[in-house]
Design a protein around this motif. Structure first.
Motif, mmCIF file in Angstrom:
data_model
loop_
_atom_site.group_PDB
_atom_site.id
_atom_site.type_symbol
_atom_site.label_atom_id
_atom_site.label_comp_id
_atom_site.label_asym_id
_atom_site.label_seq_id
_atom_site.Cartn_x
_atom_site.Cartn_y
_atom_site.Cartn_z
ATOM 1 N N PRO A 65 -18.731 7.600 -0.121
ATOM 2 C CA PRO A 65 -17.305 7.879 0.030
ATOM 3 C C PRO A 65 -16.475 6.647 -0.337
ATOM 4 N N VAL A 66 -15.462 6.839 -1.163
ATOM 5 C CA VAL A 66 -14.579 5.756 -1.590
ATOM 6 C C VAL A 66 -13.136 6.198 -1.367
ATOM 7 N N LEU A 67 -12.380 5.372 -0.662
ATOM 8 C CA LEU A 67 -10.948 5.593 -0.520
ATOM 9 C C LEU A 67 -10.236 4.718 -1.543
ATOM 10 N N VAL A 68 -9.583 5.331 -2.505
ATOM 11 C CA VAL A 68 -8.826 4.611 -3.527
ATOM 12 C C VAL A 68 -7.358 4.634 -3.111
ATOM 13 N N LEU A 69 -6.797 3.450 -2.870
ATOM 14 C CA LEU A 69 -5.380 3.321 -2.505
ATOM 15 C C LEU A 69 -4.652 2.586 -3.616
ATOM 16 N N HIS A 70 -3.479 3.068 -3.991
ATOM 17 C CA HIS A 70 -2.775 2.433 -5.100
ATOM 18 C C HIS A 70 -1.274 2.641 -4.954
ATOM 19 N N ILE A 125 -1.209 -3.521 -2.150
ATOM 20 C CA ILE A 125 -0.856 -2.325 -1.398
ATOM 21 C C ILE A 125 -1.175 -2.447 0.086
ATOM 22 N N LEU A 126 -2.152 -3.253 0.462
ATOM 23 C CA LEU A 126 -2.434 -3.437 1.890
ATOM 24 C C LEU A 126 -1.387 -4.314 2.565
ATOM 25 N N ASN A 127 -0.626 -5.048 1.781
ATOM 26 C CA ASN A 127 0.400 -5.948 2.313
ATOM 27 C C ASN A 127 1.783 -5.629 1.752
ATOM 28 N N ASP A 128 1.994 -4.402 1.338
ATOM 29 C CA ASP A 128 3.276 -4.012 0.770
ATOM 30 C C ASP A 128 4.198 -3.493 1.881
ATOM 31 N N ALA A 146 -11.038 0.784 -2.064
ATOM 32 C CA ALA A 146 -10.577 0.054 -3.251
ATOM 33 C C ALA A 146 -9.056 0.119 -3.279
ATOM 34 N N ALA A 147 -8.412 -0.999 -2.933
ATOM 35 C CA ALA A 147 -6.957 -1.029 -2.776
ATOM 36 C C ALA A 147 -6.314 -1.833 -3.898
ATOM 37 N N GLY A 148 -5.482 -1.196 -4.698
ATOM 38 C CA GLY A 148 -4.790 -1.906 -5.771
ATOM 39 C C GLY A 148 -5.737 -2.630 -6.696
#
Length: 317
Positions: A240-245, A279-282, A131-133
């Protein structure tokens, strides 16, 4: 695979008014695969966010494919429910996809990924979620793990954003105090509602800013639109969840990502210093992609996500 250099103008679905939904079919999925001779290490099914389309994630797809992962960016839109997303994801993955199968989402796509993971069951062997941004949602009351919650159970709204109806403002003309209000929320329109302001909220990466500016298929202004009401119910897959922010995200406050990660049963949280909403394209897209690969490798090796490498001296990686 599209071989145009990153940042080149990309043809995509024609521009439409903001009030019209774009019907994008599974045939619009864009895929990136590992180089010839490399056995796939897993399958990523990516859900774009508001205003985006699959080729917005070309750079991410190429990078993860180079590390051995099959990446399918789906032509979903924010209004697609879990059943529609699940159908498109299963069509893209095909029979016997390389595992782990991971749903990846940005903005509203992050919320869709969480909901779809809860609904998947045996129809798609989802092994994890990234889950990204994620788009902003109201704060909610505590529900059971592995379920979705009704957003109306929480009364607070996200700082810096407003719901479609402000209960503090009182009933509208002709509306009784007991009239239910729509369960939707809008991200705040920037103080300067021009393209530069939207870009400033989305990404600090010059190459990605250039790509979005020249992209005829990207729909400007959607980031200030409402999050579809069904996505406001919080989903908590027991996976499992990867939270990116982004730590400087002005669209969704970073504390909301921290709160979500704390409520998820098996979450890993990564906050990017000075990171923005996309965030994946920052600007730190290399670090973010590397973090995704490290997490995927741990997921492949051990369902408990035990570290493969431990830094025993010096700064953490």
């Amino acid at each position: 695979m599209n071989d145009a250099p990153y940042g080149a103008p990309v043809p995509a679905p024609a521009l439409v008014p903001a009030t019209v939904a774009v019907a994008v079919g599974a045939t619009d999925t864009r895929s990136w695969r590992p180089p010839a001779g490399i056995a796939p290490r897993g399958t990523l099914l990516l859900l774009p966010g508001r205003g985006e389309h699959p080729l917005v994630y070309e750079r991410f797809g190429r990078r993860l494919a180079a590390d051995g992962y099959v990446v399918h960016a789906l032509g979903t839109v924010p209004d697609d429910g879990p059943e529609e997303v699940l159908k498109r994801a299963a069509d893209a993955a095909g029979p016997g996809p390389a595992e782990p199968v991971v749903l990846v989402g940005s903005d509203t796509g992050a919320l869709q990924a969480l909901h779809t993971a809860v609904a998947a069951g045996a129809r798609l062997p989802v092994g994890g979620v990234i889950a990204a941004g994620a788009a902003p949602v109201p704060r909610v009351a505590e529900p059971p793990s592995g379920s979705a919650t009704d957003p109306r159970s929480g009364s607070a709204t996200v700082p810096g954003s407003g719901s479609a109806t402000d209960p503090a403002a009182g009933p509208a003309a002709g509306e009784s105090p007991d009239t239910p209000t729509p369960a939707s929320i809008s991200t705040p329109a920037p103080a300067d509602p021009d393209w530069d302001a939207e870009l400033a909220a989305r990404t600090a990466c010059p190459a990605h800013r250039k790509r979005l500016t020249e992209d005829e298929g990207f729909v400007r202004g959607r980031l200030a639109g409402p999050v579809p009401a069904p996505l406001l119910a919080e989903a908590r897959p027991d996976l499992p969840v990867l939270v990116l922010h982004g730590g400087a995200d002005t669209v969704t406050p970073p504390d909301q990502a921290r709160e979500r990660a704390a409520r998820l049963p098996r979450a890993t949280l990564g906050v990017v210093r000075e990171g923005l909403h996309d965030i994946l394209n920052d600007a730190s897209h290399r670090t973010t992609a590397a973090t995704v690969v490290l997490w995927l490798e741990r997921l492949r090796a051990d369902p408990e996500l035990r570290p493969i490498l431990t830094v025993e001296q010096g700064a953490a990686l």
